[in-house]
Design a protein around this motif. Sequence first.
Motif, PDB file in Angstrom:
ATOM      1  N   VAL A   1       0.836  -1.204   0.000  1.00 39.40           N
ATOM      2  CA  VAL A   1       0.000   0.000   0.000  1.00 39.40           C
ATOM      3  C   VAL A   1       0.875   1.260   0.000  1.00 39.40           C
ATOM      4  N   ALA A   2       1.982   1.199   0.713  1.00 38.65           N
ATOM      5  CA  ALA A   2       2.894   2.348   0.757  1.00 38.65           C
ATOM      6  C   ALA A   2       3.623   2.552  -0.572  1.00 38.65           C
ATOM      7  N   HIS A   3       3.755   1.483  -1.345  1.00 31.92           N
ATOM      8  CA  HIS A   3       4.493   1.535  -2.613  1.00 31.92           C
ATOM      9  C   HIS A   3       3.635   0.908  -3.719  1.00 31.92           C
ATOM     10  N   LEU A   4       2.605   1.633  -4.130  1.00 32.89           N
ATOM     11  CA  LEU A   4       1.683   1.107  -5.141  1.00 32.89           C
ATOM     12  C   LEU A   4       2.377   0.808  -6.462  1.00 32.89           C
ATOM     13  N   ASP A   5       3.575   1.371  -6.671  1.00 34.76           N
ATOM     14  CA  ASP A   5       4.329   1.065  -7.886  1.00 34.76           C
ATOM     15  C   ASP A   5       4.725  -0.411  -7.936  1.00 34.76           C
ATOM     16  N   ILE A   6       4.893  -1.034  -6.774  1.00 40.96           N
ATOM     17  CA  ILE A   6       5.186  -2.472  -6.732  1.00 40.96           C
ATOM     18  C   ILE A   6       3.989  -3.238  -7.299  1.00 40.96           C
ATOM     19  N   LEU A   7       2.795  -2.864  -6.860  1.00 39.09           N
ATOM     20  CA  LEU A   7       1.585  -3.520  -7.371  1.00 39.09           C
ATOM     21  C   LEU A   7       1.409  -3.237  -8.860  1.00 39.09           C
TER      22      LEU A   7
ATOM     23  N   LEU B   1       1.050  -6.183 -11.547  1.00 39.30           N
ATOM     24  CA  LEU B   1      -0.091  -6.224 -12.462  1.00 39.30           C
ATOM     25  C   LEU B   1       0.317  -5.949 -13.904  1.00 39.30           C
ATOM     26  N   ALA B   2       1.576  -5.604 -14.111  1.00 39.32           N
ATOM     27  CA  ALA B   2       2.117  -5.330 -15.453  1.00 39.32           C
ATOM     28  C   ALA B   2       1.265  -4.312 -16.210  1.00 39.32           C
TER      29      ALA B   2
ATOM     30  N   GLU C   1     -21.334 -10.311   3.966  1.00 41.93           N
ATOM     31  CA  GLU C   1     -21.617 -11.725   4.243  1.00 41.93           C
ATOM     32  C   GLU C   1     -20.476 -12.455   4.931  1.00 41.93           C
ATOM     33  N   GLY C   2     -19.275 -11.908   4.830  1.00 39.79           N
ATOM     34  CA  GLY C   2     -18.120 -12.621   5.358  1.00 39.79           C
ATOM     35  C   GLY C   2     -17.646 -12.095   6.687  1.00 39.79           C
ATOM     36  N   LYS C   3     -17.028 -12.980   7.443  1.00 36.36           N
ATOM     37  CA  LYS C   3     -16.404 -12.570   8.694  1.00 36.36           C
ATOM     38  C   LYS C   3     -14.980 -12.119   8.432  1.00 36.36           C
ATOM     39  N   LYS C   4     -14.472 -12.460   7.257  1.00 37.76           N
ATOM     40  CA  LYS C   4     -13.114 -12.078   6.899  1.00 37.76           C
ATOM     41  C   LYS C   4     -13.123 -10.745   6.182  1.00 37.76           C
ATOM     42  N   ARG C   5     -11.928 -10.200   6.025  1.00 34.83           N
ATOM     43  CA  ARG C   5     -11.795  -8.917   5.348  1.00 34.83           C
ATOM     44  C   ARG C   5     -10.954  -9.072   4.089  1.00 34.83           C
ATOM     45  N   LEU C   6     -11.363  -8.363   3.075  1.00 37.14           N
ATOM     46  CA  LEU C   6     -10.621  -8.300   1.826  1.00 37.14           C
ATOM     47  C   LEU C   6      -9.396  -7.427   2.087  1.00 37.14           C
ATOM     48  N   ASP C   7      -8.205  -7.918   1.764  1.00 39.11           N
ATOM     49  CA  ASP C   7      -6.981  -7.196   2.109  1.00 39.11           C
ATOM     50  C   ASP C   7      -6.862  -5.856   1.395  1.00 39.11           C
ATOM     51  N   ILE C   8      -6.865  -5.871   0.073  1.00 40.05           N
ATOM     52  CA  ILE C   8      -6.657  -4.644  -0.696  1.00 40.05           C
ATOM     53  C   ILE C   8      -7.600  -4.639  -1.895  1.00 40.05           C
ATOM     54  N   LEU C   9      -8.229  -3.497  -2.138  1.00 35.42           N
ATOM     55  CA  LEU C   9      -9.066  -3.306  -3.318  1.00 35.42           C
ATOM     56  C   LEU C   9      -8.482  -2.128  -4.094  1.00 35.42           C
ATOM     57  N   LEU C  10      -8.144  -2.373  -5.358  1.00 36.94           N
ATOM     58  CA  LEU C  10      -7.479  -1.374  -6.190  1.00 36.94           C
ATOM     59  C   LEU C  10      -8.324  -0.997  -7.387  1.00 36.94           C
ATOM     60  N   ALA C  11      -8.124   0.222  -7.861  1.00 36.54           N
ATOM     61  CA  ALA C  11      -8.685   0.657  -9.137  1.00 36.54           C
ATOM     62  C   ALA C  11      -7.503   0.891 -10.069  1.00 36.54           C
ATOM     63  N   VAL C  12      -7.593   0.276 -11.244  1.00 34.96           N
ATOM     64  CA  VAL C  12      -6.567   0.452 -12.276  1.00 34.96           C
ATOM     65  C   VAL C  12      -7.318   0.741 -13.566  1.00 34.96           C
ATOM     66  N   GLY C  13      -7.242   1.987 -14.005  1.00 36.28           N
ATOM     67  CA  GLY C  13      -8.045   2.374 -15.155  1.00 36.28           C
ATOM     68  C   GLY C  13      -9.509   2.207 -14.810  1.00 36.28           C
ATOM     69  N   ASP C  14     -10.250   1.485 -15.633  1.00 40.05           N
ATOM     70  CA  ASP C  14     -11.664   1.253 -15.332  1.00 40.05           C
ATOM     71  C   ASP C  14     -11.906  -0.149 -14.773  1.00 40.05           C
TER      72      ASP C  14
ATOM     73  N   PHE D   1      -9.329  -4.416  -8.939  1.00 37.50           N
ATOM     74  CA  PHE D   1      -8.519  -5.582  -8.604  1.00 37.50           C
ATOM     75  C   PHE D   1      -8.640  -5.879  -7.123  1.00 37.50           C
ATOM     76  N   LEU D   2      -8.910  -7.124  -6.814  1.00 35.98           N
ATOM     77  CA  LEU D   2      -8.981  -7.629  -5.455  1.00 35.98           C
ATOM     78  C   LEU D   2      -7.636  -8.278  -5.160  1.00 35.98           C
ATOM     79  N   VAL D   3      -6.971  -7.880  -4.080  1.00 35.66           N
ATOM     80  CA  VAL D   3      -5.667  -8.452  -3.727  1.00 35.66           C
ATOM     81  C   VAL D   3      -5.802  -9.105  -2.364  1.00 35.66           C
ATOM     82  N   GLU D   4      -5.528 -10.390  -2.301  1.00 38.93           N
ATOM     83  CA  GLU D   4      -5.567 -11.141  -1.052  1.00 38.93           C
ATOM     84  C   GLU D   4      -4.145 -11.604  -0.754  1.00 38.93           C
ATOM     85  N   ILE D   5      -3.612 -11.208   0.379  1.00 35.40           N
ATOM     86  CA  ILE D   5      -2.236 -11.513   0.761  1.00 35.40           C
ATOM     87  C   ILE D   5      -2.198 -12.823   1.544  1.00 35.40           C
TER      88      ILE D   5
END
Length: 95
Positions: free
Chosen positions: A18-24, A28-29, A45-58, A61-65
């Motif tokens: 998250v601190a270095h979105l250029d890595i992502l 994602l190329a 619906e879930g008890k869990k949390r989605l780690d990272i949600l990104l917008a790239v253009g339109d 992206f869901l990122v699960e670590i």
Amino acid sequence: MKKQVSEIVESEIEDALVAHLDILRGILATEEEVRLMSRQLRLAEGKKRLDILLAVGDEIFLVEIKKEPFKEEFIGQVLAYYDELLALQKNKKLI
């Protein structure tokens, strides 16, 4: 006395990405800007949390670590997140 290195935790990996979105962007190329939409998003619906949600253009992206070897249950977890995100999007409740 040797200093013991603590084991890295998933939240530290998430912090770095998250601190270095250029890595992502590299992972994602894509040449497009990567924007953070949400972090640790708790879905209805879930008890869990989605780690990272990104917008790239339109696209979104869901990122699960994971810091452990692959398990088939991870696919089910990501697919459940995907279904919930689609429902939120359909109901115009996605961030």
